[in-house]
Design a protein around this motif. Structure first.
Motif, PDB file in Angstrom:
ATOM      1  N   ALA A  69       0.836  -1.306  -0.032  1.00 20.24           N
ATOM      2  CA  ALA A  69      -0.157  -0.103  -0.003  1.00 20.24           C
ATOM      3  C   ALA A  69       0.939   1.303   0.159  1.00 20.24           C
ATOM      4  O   ALA A  69       0.491   2.268  -0.578  1.00 20.24           O
ATOM      5  N   GLU A  70       1.962   1.291   0.790  1.00 21.99           N
ATOM      6  CA  GLU A  70       2.868   2.294   0.563  1.00 21.99           C
ATOM      7  C   GLU A  70       3.588   2.525  -0.664  1.00 21.99           C
ATOM      8  O   GLU A  70       3.767   3.740  -0.902  1.00 21.99           O
ATOM      9  N   LYS A  71       3.833   1.365  -1.455  1.00 25.15           N
ATOM     10  CA  LYS A  71       4.666   1.331  -2.437  1.00 25.15           C
ATOM     11  C   LYS A  71       3.751   1.887  -3.601  1.00 25.15           C
ATOM     12  O   LYS A  71       4.197   2.767  -4.395  1.00 25.15           O
ATOM     13  N   SER A  72       2.627   1.315  -3.683  1.00 25.67           N
ATOM     14  CA  SER A  72       1.587   1.861  -4.807  1.00 25.67           C
ATOM     15  C   SER A  72       1.134   3.138  -4.161  1.00 25.67           C
ATOM     16  O   SER A  72       0.962   3.521  -3.175  1.00 25.67           O
ATOM     17  N   ASN A  73       0.419   3.749  -5.260  1.00 30.07           N
ATOM     18  CA  ASN A  73      -0.096   5.228  -4.967  1.00 30.07           C
ATOM     19  C   ASN A  73       0.762   6.186  -4.467  1.00 30.07           C
ATOM     20  O   ASN A  73       0.391   6.994  -3.566  1.00 30.07           O
ATOM     21  N   LEU A  74       1.917   5.872  -4.851  1.00 29.65           N
ATOM     22  CA  LEU A  74       3.168   6.905  -4.388  1.00 29.65           C
ATOM     23  C   LEU A  74       2.975   8.342  -5.333  1.00 29.65           C
ATOM     24  O   LEU A  74       3.169   8.332  -6.407  1.00 29.65           O
ATOM     25  N   TYR A  75       2.930   9.224  -4.531  1.00 30.11           N
ATOM     26  CA  TYR A  75       2.767  10.811  -5.239  1.00 30.11           C
ATOM     27  C   TYR A  75       3.928  11.709  -4.329  1.00 30.11           C
ATOM     28  O   TYR A  75       4.386  11.120  -3.434  1.00 30.11           O
ATOM     29  N   GLU A  76       4.108  12.682  -4.873  1.00 31.03           N
ATOM     30  CA  GLU A  76       5.077  13.582  -4.601  1.00 31.03           C
ATOM     31  C   GLU A  76       5.141  13.855  -2.891  1.00 31.03           C
ATOM     32  O   GLU A  76       5.960  13.636  -2.325  1.00 31.03           O
ATOM     33  N   ALA A  77       3.910  14.407  -2.815  1.00 37.89           N
ATOM     34  CA  ALA A  77       3.945  14.807  -1.119  1.00 37.89           C
ATOM     35  C   ALA A  77       4.090  13.525  -0.189  1.00 37.89           C
ATOM     36  O   ALA A  77       4.849  13.808   0.824  1.00 37.89           O
ATOM     37  N   ARG A  78       3.478  12.511  -0.585  1.00 37.65           N
ATOM     38  CA  ARG A  78       3.674  11.252   0.193  1.00 37.65           C
ATOM     39  C   ARG A  78       5.076  10.685   0.180  1.00 37.65           C
ATOM     40  O   ARG A  78       5.525  10.269   1.361  1.00 37.65           O
ATOM     41  N   ALA A  79       5.732  10.878  -0.970  1.00 38.81           N
ATOM     42  CA  ALA A  79       7.233  10.430  -1.056  1.00 38.81           C
ATOM     43  C   ALA A  79       7.953  11.342  -0.230  1.00 38.81           C
ATOM     44  O   ALA A  79       8.750  10.671   0.518  1.00 38.81           O
ATOM     45  N   TYR A  80       7.686  12.811  -0.035  1.00 38.67           N
ATOM     46  CA  TYR A  80       8.392  13.459   0.723  1.00 38.67           C
ATOM     47  C   TYR A  80       8.394  13.008   2.438  1.00 38.67           C
ATOM     48  O   TYR A  80       9.251  12.756   2.994  1.00 38.67           O
ATOM     49  N   GLN A  81       7.035  12.449   2.681  1.00 44.86           N
ATOM     50  CA  GLN A  81       6.823  12.094   4.147  1.00 44.86           C
ATOM     51  C   GLN A  81       7.571  10.934   4.305  1.00 44.86           C
ATOM     52  O   GLN A  81       8.025  10.756   5.384  1.00 44.86           O
ATOM     53  N   LEU A  82       7.482   9.941   3.342  1.00 44.63           N
ATOM     54  CA  LEU A  82       8.239   8.557   3.406  1.00 44.63           C
ATOM     55  C   LEU A  82       9.634   9.067   3.954  1.00 44.63           C
ATOM     56  O   LEU A  82      10.259   8.273   4.716  1.00 44.63           O
ATOM     57  N   MET A  83      10.336   9.824   2.944  1.00 47.65           N
ATOM     58  CA  MET A  83      11.800  10.023   3.018  1.00 47.65           C
ATOM     59  C   MET A  83      12.166  10.671   4.301  1.00 47.65           C
ATOM     60  O   MET A  83      13.114  10.403   4.833  1.00 47.65           O
ATOM     61  N   ILE A  84      11.417  11.612   4.468  1.00 49.98           N
ATOM     62  CA  ILE A  84      11.441  12.351   6.182  1.00 49.98           C
ATOM     63  C   ILE A  84      11.513  11.365   7.032  1.00 49.98           C
ATOM     64  O   ILE A  84      12.248  11.231   8.074  1.00 49.98           O
ATOM     65  N   ALA A  85      10.540  10.626   7.168  1.00 47.39           N
ATOM     66  CA  ALA A  85      10.367   9.350   8.287  1.00 47.39           C
ATOM     67  C   ALA A  85      11.387   8.326   8.191  1.00 47.39           C
ATOM     68  O   ALA A  85      11.681   7.851   9.158  1.00 47.39           O
ATOM     69  N   LYS A  86      11.646   7.928   6.898  1.00 44.25           N
ATOM     70  CA  LYS A  86      12.610   7.062   6.713  1.00 44.25           C
ATOM     71  C   LYS A  86      13.864   7.425   5.765  1.00 44.25           C
ATOM     72  O   LYS A  86      13.858   7.022   4.483  1.00 44.25           O
ATOM     73  N   PRO A  87      14.676   8.187   6.249  1.00 41.43           N
ATOM     74  CA  PRO A  87      15.665   8.587   5.204  1.00 41.43           C
ATOM     75  C   PRO A  87      16.749   7.747   4.450  1.00 41.43           C
ATOM     76  O   PRO A  87      17.115   7.944   3.371  1.00 41.43           O
ATOM     77  N   SER A  88      16.752   6.492   4.910  1.00 44.08           N
ATOM     78  CA  SER A  88      17.424   5.668   4.283  1.00 44.08           C
ATOM     79  C   SER A  88      16.711   5.032   3.030  1.00 44.08           C
ATOM     80  O   SER A  88      17.325   4.324   2.141  1.00 44.08           O
ATOM     81  N   LEU A  89      15.410   5.610   2.700  1.00 41.34           N
ATOM     82  CA  LEU A  89      14.867   5.643   1.611  1.00 41.34           C
ATOM     83  C   LEU A  89      15.529   6.278   0.421  1.00 41.34           C
ATOM     84  O   LEU A  89      15.508   6.055  -0.744  1.00 41.34           O
ATOM     85  N   ILE A  90      16.461   7.432   0.814  1.00 44.41           N
ATOM     86  CA  ILE A  90      16.984   8.225  -0.115  1.00 44.41           C
ATOM     87  C   ILE A  90      18.082   7.570  -0.726  1.00 44.41           C
ATOM     88  O   ILE A  90      19.127   7.029  -0.176  1.00 44.41           O
ATOM     89  N   ARG A  91      18.074   7.879  -2.076  1.00 45.98           N
ATOM     90  CA  ARG A  91      19.301   7.284  -2.749  1.00 45.98           C
ATOM     91  C   ARG A  91      20.552   8.007  -2.368  1.00 45.98           C
ATOM     92  O   ARG A  91      20.735   9.157  -1.961  1.00 45.98           O
ATOM     93  N   ARG A  92      21.702   7.012  -2.235  1.00 44.19           N
ATOM     94  CA  ARG A  92      22.944   7.661  -1.673  1.00 44.19           C
ATOM     95  C   ARG A  92      24.252   7.463  -2.580  1.00 44.19           C
ATOM     96  O   ARG A  92      24.104   6.528  -3.087  1.00 44.19           O
ATOM     97  N   PRO A  93      24.986   8.301  -2.410  1.00 44.04           N
ATOM     98  CA  PRO A  93      25.068   9.408  -1.674  1.00 44.04           C
ATOM     99  C   PRO A  93      24.280  10.572  -2.494  1.00 44.04           C
ATOM    100  O   PRO A  93      24.391  10.386  -3.684  1.00 44.04           O
TER     101      PRO A  93
END
Length: 116
Positions: A69-93
């Protein structure tokens, strides 16, 4: 020139980037997501360069650990929320240098980026 590298200290890609930077004699500031987090304004600034979709590391364990459910229906605002909550989602470096941005570690791309 000011260089900031963003990521998580114990990530293999980050370790390779740190080694490259040290060997190349590039001074940098390290922004550790685990200690300092990340804010939405920074993510939006990066997304202006790459698109928000490219910020997400879809090959990592954190992505695989998300529910369908988190992976589907992903849109920009929700993606930011997820990346803030789980920064390991952000591509590195993520590397910022004088208004330029580069994501991911590749020695050839690092050579090009830092020797422009």
């Amino acid at each position: 020139m000011t260089t900031t590298i963003y990521g998580i200290k114990n990530c293999d890609s980050m370790k390779k980037a740190f080694t490259w930077l040290k060997e190349a004699g590039v001074a940098y500031e390290f922004h550790d997501y685990a200690r300092r987090g990340i804010d939405e304004d920074t993510l939006k600034r990066w997304a202006a360069h790459t698109g928000w979709e490219k910020l997400i590391n879809t090959k990592g364990l954190t992505w695989r650990g998300l529910s369908d459910a988190e992976k589907s229906n992903l849109y920009e605002a929700r993606a930011y929320q997820l990346m803030i909550a789980k920064p390991s989602l952000i591509r590195r470096p993520v590397v910022e240098r004088d208004g330029q941005l580069m994501m991911g570690f590749d020695p050839t791309r690092f050579d090009e980026f830092f020797n422009q």
